[in-house]
Design a protein around this motif. Sequence first.
Motif, PDB file in Angstrom:
ATOM      1  N   ARG A 219      26.832   2.545  66.230  1.00  0.00           N
ATOM      2  CA  ARG A 219      25.902   3.663  66.458  1.00  0.00           C
ATOM      3  C   ARG A 219      26.606   5.000  66.237  1.00  0.00           C
ATOM      4  O   ARG A 219      26.068   5.911  65.604  1.00  0.00           O
TER       5      ARG A 219
ATOM      6  N   GLY B 115      24.056   8.894  58.547  1.00  0.00           N
ATOM      7  CA  GLY B 115      22.860   8.090  58.698  1.00  0.00           C
ATOM      8  C   GLY B 115      22.317   7.510  57.409  1.00  0.00           C
ATOM      9  O   GLY B 115      23.054   7.250  56.443  1.00  0.00           O
TER      10      GLY B 115
ATOM     11  N   SER C  28      25.887   7.694  62.825  1.00  0.00           N
ATOM     12  CA  SER C  28      25.682   9.137  62.952  1.00  0.00           C
ATOM     13  C   SER C  28      26.786   9.909  62.240  1.00  0.00           C
ATOM     14  O   SER C  28      26.536  10.902  61.550  1.00  0.00           O
TER      15      SER C  28
END
Length: 317
Positions: free
Chosen positions: A152, A160, A156
């Motif tokens: 995750r 993305g 980012s």
Amino acid sequence: MARWNAAARYTSALVLTLALSSCGAAPGPTEADAPGTAQADAPGTVQAEVSPHPESTAAAAAPETDWTALDSAVRDYAATLPVEFSAAVYDELTGESWTFEPRTEYFEASLVKVPMLLTLFREVTDQGRELTTDEEYLATQMIRYSDNEAARWMYSHIGGAPALAATYDLIGVSRTIPGERWGVTATNAEDQLKIMRTVAEGADWLREGLRLYLLGLMESVDPSQAWGASAGAAADGAEVALKNGWLPDDALLWNVHTDGVINAGNARYDIAVLSSGHKTFPDGIVVVEKVARLVYDFEKSGAADAAGGNAAFGPRP
């Protein structure tokens, strides 16, 4: 230590400056929206060359491989199952590929962690810099332990979906479209094989040391996650670099996948096996390992002989 493993190049003490909670061997993301399942090509498709790398021309002169035995074995196995699976193989010695249901779609799950790192490495290569300590840590957690929290952060960090899509464009991936949430994107074996070929062969946008670093991470995954593409090959002492993915759908049936790059001397190939519809996670492992073992047995016994032992792309580092 196997010769691929260039991770030692980045073995300085890793200082954790990002607060992460490791998911260890836990499955991939569970906040999934099930993608549709599309059937496309007939099973058992043989292709002479699917490379996104036009400079690879030696394959054209290699003798053709007779994939009949593998195709028959995989078809027979599929007929015994109430689940779906797809497979794609690229033989590095002959420059040929074989596919079974290559465009049936599945959740990408944690397989996406490899192209995430390819995206990071593309950006690092373009910027002419080295990996930061935090990037090294996240890369290790993502590949060796399939840590979802690290993924995750990384998604980012790299920018993305647009950044990942740019990498897919360079690789030639056409049916795997990144979204806001990683892991729930639909993918297929054909696209996954292109990703594995990039890991195995490299690209002009990817610094060679970083490619070898990724291979080293994939070669040293946590033992609890060393299943899948390693079936048969690891027991024979082959060098195996792999990444697996697993994720339940909305009906709580499991998608279970394995991607890998295998070097067994006279058997050198890239592989993707994707599957869905399993009642349990272990059931899925059984299926993908059976297919991976069929591929390995075929490669070990006959496919390489067609090339006379000559690699289509030269010796692997």
